[in-house]
Write a protein that holds these residues in place. Structure first.
Motif, PDB file in Angstrom:
ATOM      1  N   TYR A 116       0.913   2.392  10.016  1.00  0.00           N
ATOM      2  CA  TYR A 116       1.564   2.348  11.320  1.00  0.00           C
ATOM      3  C   TYR A 116       0.729   1.461  12.252  1.00  0.00           C
ATOM      4  O   TYR A 116      -0.511   1.444  12.168  1.00  0.00           O
ATOM      5  CB  TYR A 116       1.707   3.764  11.905  1.00  0.00           C
ATOM      6  N   GLY A 117       1.400   0.714  13.083  1.00  0.00           N
ATOM      7  CA  GLY A 117       0.700  -0.123  14.055  1.00  0.00           C
ATOM      8  C   GLY A 117       0.060  -1.370  13.473  1.00  0.00           C
ATOM      9  O   GLY A 117      -0.647  -2.103  14.170  1.00  0.00           O
ATOM     10  N   GLN A 255       5.986   1.164   4.353  1.00  0.00           N
ATOM     11  CA  GLN A 255       4.788   1.923   4.700  1.00  0.00           C
ATOM     12  C   GLN A 255       3.890   2.069   3.471  1.00  0.00           C
ATOM     13  O   GLN A 255       4.280   1.714   2.374  1.00  0.00           O
ATOM     14  CB  GLN A 255       5.157   3.317   5.220  1.00  0.00           C
ATOM     15  N   VAL A 256       2.734   2.630   3.709  1.00  0.00           N
ATOM     16  CA  VAL A 256       1.819   2.844   2.587  1.00  0.00           C
ATOM     17  C   VAL A 256       1.499   4.332   2.461  1.00  0.00           C
ATOM     18  O   VAL A 256       1.672   5.097   3.398  1.00  0.00           O
ATOM     19  CB  VAL A 256       0.480   2.085   2.765  1.00  0.00           C
ATOM     20  N   GLY A 265     -12.027   5.384  -5.107  1.00  0.00           N
ATOM     21  CA  GLY A 265     -11.812   6.401  -4.079  1.00  0.00           C
ATOM     22  C   GLY A 265     -10.369   6.347  -3.644  1.00  0.00           C
ATOM     23  O   GLY A 265      -9.490   6.085  -4.463  1.00  0.00           O
ATOM     24  N   ASN A 266     -10.079   6.507  -2.360  1.00  0.00           N
ATOM     25  CA  ASN A 266      -8.699   6.458  -1.896  1.00  0.00           C
ATOM     26  C   ASN A 266      -8.230   5.014  -1.749  1.00  0.00           C
ATOM     27  O   ASN A 266      -8.853   4.220  -1.066  1.00  0.00           O
ATOM     28  CB  ASN A 266      -8.567   7.163  -0.544  1.00  0.00           C
ATOM     29  N   ALA A 267      -7.135   4.692  -2.375  1.00  0.00           N
ATOM     30  CA  ALA A 267      -6.606   3.338  -2.241  1.00  0.00           C
ATOM     31  C   ALA A 267      -5.211   3.435  -1.637  1.00  0.00           C
ATOM     32  O   ALA A 267      -4.495   4.400  -1.898  1.00  0.00           O
ATOM     33  CB  ALA A 267      -6.534   2.688  -3.611  1.00  0.00           C
ATOM     34  N   VAL A 268      -4.817   2.445  -0.824  1.00  0.00           N
ATOM     35  CA  VAL A 268      -3.465   2.492  -0.257  1.00  0.00           C
ATOM     36  C   VAL A 268      -2.490   1.750  -1.150  1.00  0.00           C
ATOM     37  O   VAL A 268      -2.800   0.713  -1.708  1.00  0.00           O
ATOM     38  CB  VAL A 268      -3.387   1.944   1.196  1.00  0.00           C
ATOM     39  N   HIS A 269      -1.314   2.325  -1.268  1.00  0.00           N
ATOM     40  CA  HIS A 269      -0.267   1.737  -2.094  1.00  0.00           C
ATOM     41  C   HIS A 269       1.013   1.682  -1.290  1.00  0.00           C
ATOM     42  O   HIS A 269       1.341   2.634  -0.586  1.00  0.00           O
ATOM     43  CB  HIS A 269      -0.004   2.605  -3.320  1.00  0.00           C
ATOM     44  N   TYR A 285       0.058  -7.593   2.637  1.00  0.00           N
ATOM     45  CA  TYR A 285      -0.510  -6.341   3.132  1.00  0.00           C
ATOM     46  C   TYR A 285      -1.113  -6.612   4.513  1.00  0.00           C
ATOM     47  O   TYR A 285      -1.958  -7.496   4.666  1.00  0.00           O
ATOM     48  CB  TYR A 285      -1.574  -5.858   2.140  1.00  0.00           C
ATOM     49  N   LEU A 286      -0.653  -5.873   5.511  1.00  0.00           N
ATOM     50  CA  LEU A 286      -1.151  -6.061   6.876  1.00  0.00           C
ATOM     51  C   LEU A 286      -2.064  -4.898   7.238  1.00  0.00           C
ATOM     52  O   LEU A 286      -1.765  -3.747   6.931  1.00  0.00           O
ATOM     53  CB  LEU A 286       0.017  -6.075   7.875  1.00  0.00           C
ATOM     54  N   ARG A 287      -3.165  -5.203   7.895  1.00  0.00           N
ATOM     55  CA  ARG A 287      -3.979  -4.114   8.401  1.00  0.00           C
ATOM     56  C   ARG A 287      -4.639  -4.486   9.711  1.00  0.00           C
ATOM     57  O   ARG A 287      -4.776  -5.668  10.043  1.00  0.00           O
ATOM     58  CB  ARG A 287      -4.982  -3.632   7.357  1.00  0.00           C
ATOM     59  N   LYS A 288      -5.011  -3.436  10.444  1.00  0.00           N
ATOM     60  CA  LYS A 288      -5.669  -3.645  11.727  1.00  0.00           C
ATOM     61  C   LYS A 288      -7.120  -4.036  11.468  1.00  0.00           C
ATOM     62  O   LYS A 288      -7.688  -3.675  10.436  1.00  0.00           O
ATOM     63  CB  LYS A 288      -5.629  -2.346  12.538  1.00  0.00           C
ATOM     64  N   SER A 289      -7.698  -4.748  12.420  1.00  0.00           N
ATOM     65  CA  SER A 289      -9.125  -5.054  12.280  1.00  0.00           C
ATOM     66  C   SER A 289      -9.865  -4.270  13.345  1.00  0.00           C
ATOM     67  O   SER A 289      -9.252  -3.589  14.167  1.00  0.00           O
ATOM     68  CB  SER A 289      -9.360  -6.549  12.477  1.00  0.00           C
ATOM     69  N   ALA A 290     -11.171  -4.393  13.340  1.00  0.00           N
ATOM     70  CA  ALA A 290     -11.965  -3.674  14.341  1.00  0.00           C
ATOM     71  C   ALA A 290     -11.690  -4.246  15.732  1.00  0.00           C
ATOM     72  O   ALA A 290     -11.869  -3.579  16.742  1.00  0.00           O
ATOM     73  CB  ALA A 290     -13.445  -3.801  13.994  1.00  0.00           C
TER      74      ALA A 290
END
Ligand code: GTP
Ligand code: MG
Length: 330
Positions: A116-117, A255-256, A265-269, A285-290
């Motif tokens: 999300y986001g 969504q993932v 460990g935990n991986a997003v799919h 694959y989109l993700r937020k950065s710091a």
């Protein structure tokens, strides 16, 4: 094998114009979602048989419909020509376009997935505006169809993005056809009946935001998984057919979920498993950065491009490149 007789080079405007299709059959075909000759060209004989058209007639109808658009055996030099018809649509960020080999391709599905986001819907909004730009500015000079499953489409954002690009917002909103999908069945129905709207409105971008949210919430548990996957598969194939028939770009968001992974460990799919993976030609694959507005886009799968990562940002004006000034603000 006997050679097939040459096909007549004849343009058929309506499905009734095809030889062997009377008003009653035309009506049945419309109920099945085939409103245009273009969409009939990608129909299967089985689909036509389901409305009571005999096998022989079904073969003839699809074959004639196909003669109006290029979907049959072709020589590779012609294939190259067809590939030359593939057009590219800018994301609004030059670096992201680079990652995608020059922008989003027509005739295929591009999937954006992420938490999300992460910017999936913002990108969809931006693409709706960008597609209206002329080709020299990275657009396709066409309209867009926006299927919204989560009620997150905002016209205010379209207006802001249009203004930023120097386009008249009043004109821009006229070229976006919007539909809210209330259930997965409704979502499927909308695409099955979209061909005429696409043709009439010169639509060159079809968006489904989000592809999986309804399917995910309606089909719960293992025992429903097979049915969900089958329906998702059919839905995606309908989308590909529309993209091919109208030389349009198709975009889906997803969504993932996070799954425990033995090694990492935990991986997003992304949701939807291999069905969505195989039917999306390009997955990002989109993700937020710091850094607040900066996002990271990772090309995860493409028919011919290498994997890679690039950054972009989401501002009031829309999707943009990260500038040196942004970098120095870190
Ligand atoms: P889900 O649909 O919830 O999975 O998320 P999504 O990936 O679709 O996220 P979305 O594209 O809606 O991104 C929302 C983010 O975009 C917000 O958290 C903001 O960071 C940014 N954003 C949205 N609208 C604006 C705006 O008007 N101005 C600015 N500067 N940023 C915005
Ligand atoms: Mg969203």
């Amino acid at each position: 094998m006997a050679e097939e007789p040459p096909l007549e080079e004849k343009k058929y405007e309506h499905i009734e114009d095809l030889p062997g299709i009377g008003p009653a059959t035309a009506q049945k075909l419309r109920e099945l979602g085939f409103h245009t000759v273009e969409s009939l060209a990608t129909a299967t004989v089985k689909e036509l048989e389901s409305v009571g058209i005999g096998e022989k007639k079904a073969l003839e109808v699809t074959r004639t419909a196909r003669s109006t658009i290029a979907v049959s055996f072709i020589r590779v030099d012609e294939l190259i020509k067809m590939r030359q018809n593939v057009l590219r649509l800018t994301t609004g960020s030059k670096t992201m376009d680079e990652l995608l080999g020059g922008g989003l391709e027509t005739q295929t599905i591009t999937e954006f997935y992420g938490e999300y986001g992460s910017g999936k819907s913002q990108l969809c909004h931006q693409l709706c505006v960008n597609v209206q730009l002329p080709p020299e500015r990275g657009g396709l000079g066409g309209g867009s169809l926006y299927v919204d499953t989560e009620n997150t489409f905002r016209t205010e954002r379209i207006v802001q993005m249009a203004q930023h690009l120097g386009l008249d917002p009043e004109e821009v909103v006229k070229n976006i056809i919007y539909a809210e999908a209330y259930t997965s069945d409704h979502q499927t129905f909308l695409l099955e009946n979209a061909d005429e709207i696409i043709k009439e409105n010169g639509i060159r971008l079809i968006i489904v935001d989000s592809l999986t949210s309804h399917f995910r919430s309606e089909y719960l548990g293992r025992e429903m998984l097979a049915e969900r996957q089958q329906k998702l598969n059919k839905h995606m194939h309908r989308l590909i057919r529309l993209a091919r028939a109208f030389n349009a770009a198709a975009v889906v968001t997803n969504q993932v979920m996070s799954k425990p992974d033995v090694f990492f460990g935990n991986a997003v799919h992304p949701i939807g498993g291999h069905i969505v993976a195989h039917t999306s030609h390009t997955r990002v694959y989109l993700r937020k950065s710091a850094r607040g507005r900066v996002r990271i886009a990772r090309l995860v799968s493409s028919p011919y491009l290498p994997e890679g990562e690039r950054v972009f940002k989401i501002t009031g004006s829309g999707v943009e490149d990260v500038t040196e000034e942004d970098e120095s603000r870190r």
